[in-house]
Design a protein around this motif. Sequence first.
Motif, PDB file in Angstrom:
ATOM      1  N   THR A 195      37.317 -23.217 -43.462  1.00 56.60           N
ATOM      2  CA  THR A 195      36.112 -22.635 -44.052  1.00 56.60           C
ATOM      3  C   THR A 195      35.501 -21.719 -43.004  1.00 56.60           C
ATOM      4  OG1 THR A 195      34.831 -24.532 -43.321  1.00 56.60           O
ATOM      5  CG2 THR A 195      35.665 -24.579 -45.571  1.00 56.60           C
ATOM      6  N   GLY A 196      35.392 -20.462 -43.339  1.00 58.08           N
ATOM      7  CA  GLY A 196      34.852 -19.476 -42.420  1.00 58.08           C
ATOM      8  C   GLY A 196      33.485 -19.016 -42.872  1.00 58.08           C
ATOM      9  N   ALA A 197      32.803 -18.398 -41.976  1.00 62.25           N
ATOM     10  CA  ALA A 197      31.483 -17.861 -42.297  1.00 62.25           C
ATOM     11  C   ALA A 197      31.641 -16.651 -43.206  1.00 62.25           C
ATOM     12  CB  ALA A 197      30.759 -17.486 -41.010  1.00 62.25           C
ATOM     13  N   VAL A 257      42.135 -19.686 -48.396  1.00 62.40           N
ATOM     14  CA  VAL A 257      40.978 -20.135 -49.183  1.00 62.40           C
ATOM     15  C   VAL A 257      41.097 -19.624 -50.617  1.00 62.40           C
ATOM     16  CG1 VAL A 257      38.468 -19.971 -49.434  1.00 62.40           C
ATOM     17  CG2 VAL A 257      39.476 -20.314 -47.168  1.00 62.40           C
ATOM     18  N   LEU A 258      41.504 -18.355 -50.766  1.00 59.03           N
ATOM     19  CA  LEU A 258      41.682 -17.789 -52.109  1.00 59.03           C
ATOM     20  C   LEU A 258      42.826 -18.484 -52.846  1.00 59.03           C
ATOM     21  CD1 LEU A 258      41.263 -13.991 -51.308  1.00 59.03           C
ATOM     22  CD2 LEU A 258      39.671 -15.442 -52.572  1.00 59.03           C
ATOM     23  N   LEU A 260      42.669 -20.799 -56.399  1.00 61.70           N
ATOM     24  CA  LEU A 260      43.385 -20.413 -57.608  1.00 61.70           C
ATOM     25  C   LEU A 260      44.558 -21.320 -57.946  1.00 61.70           C
ATOM     26  CD1 LEU A 260      43.507 -16.567 -57.003  1.00 61.70           C
ATOM     27  CD2 LEU A 260      42.042 -17.776 -58.625  1.00 61.70           C
ATOM     28  N   ALA A 261      45.060 -22.044 -56.944  1.00 61.39           N
ATOM     29  CA  ALA A 261      46.303 -22.770 -57.115  1.00 61.39           C
ATOM     30  C   ALA A 261      46.095 -24.198 -57.578  1.00 61.39           C
ATOM     31  CB  ALA A 261      47.082 -22.785 -55.803  1.00 61.39           C
ATOM     32  N   TRP A 269      54.045 -20.458 -50.721  1.00 59.15           N
ATOM     33  CA  TRP A 269      54.207 -20.520 -52.171  1.00 59.15           C
ATOM     34  C   TRP A 269      52.954 -21.153 -52.772  1.00 59.15           C
ATOM     35  CZ3 TRP A 269      53.740 -25.232 -54.428  1.00 59.15           C
ATOM     36  CH2 TRP A 269      53.935 -26.343 -53.622  1.00 59.15           C
ATOM     37  N   TRP A 270      52.684 -20.795 -53.991  1.00 60.89           N
ATOM     38  CA  TRP A 270      51.589 -21.431 -54.710  1.00 60.89           C
ATOM     39  C   TRP A 270      51.880 -21.397 -56.193  1.00 60.89           C
ATOM     40  CZ3 TRP A 270      47.764 -18.821 -57.784  1.00 60.89           C
ATOM     41  CH2 TRP A 270      47.860 -17.435 -57.775  1.00 60.89           C
ATOM     42  N   GLY A 271      51.289 -22.340 -56.896  1.00 64.56           N
ATOM     43  CA  GLY A 271      51.507 -22.446 -58.330  1.00 64.56           C
ATOM     44  C   GLY A 271      50.211 -22.688 -59.070  1.00 64.56           C
ATOM     45  N   PRO A 272      49.769 -21.709 -59.820  1.00 63.88           N
ATOM     46  CA  PRO A 272      48.588 -21.923 -60.659  1.00 63.88           C
ATOM     47  C   PRO A 272      48.955 -22.773 -61.875  1.00 63.88           C
ATOM     48  CG  PRO A 272      49.476 -19.740 -61.049  1.00 63.88           C
ATOM     49  CD  PRO A 272      50.297 -20.352 -59.949  1.00 63.88           C
TER      50      PRO A 272
END
Length: 145
Positions: free
Chosen positions: A23-25, A35-36, A40-41, A56-59
């Motif tokens: 978590t960034g400012a 984070v994005l 979404l995933a 890799w990511w899976g929505p």
Amino acid sequence: MSGSRLRITLSDPDARSVPVLVTGADGEEHGRGPVLVDALADRWGVVLRADSKVTWWGPATGLRSSVDHVDGPQVARAEALLGLLGLSVRDKDVQRGPLTVAHAEEAAIDMIADLLHWLRAHGCDPDGALDRAQANFEAELLEAA
């Protein structure tokens, strides 16, 4: 697609570091990608290779199978129209792939634009037609759910 799951991958030749969820400012210029993706995933991860890494990511798709999205009379009519243009992604003799779908998508967008010109040329309101088409589309999605 694998069954009802969609997997999106991004290859990176830099295998020295892996994406970390931090978590960034606000206004921070680094570290926003994970984070994005996490937002979404449904799930995501990293595969390290000797000379690269693959994130890799899976929505969540809500599909029952990998072909669930190609059912229905509306899709069949659209496929028939794209087939007239020689761009059907369901033709048995045509090798399917992202490029085929991308060409069909562009053809569909061009077709929608052409139909809007046709409506305007015949005294109809293209914006009103788009609004009604969107409302019909959303209502049919709700009925199917």
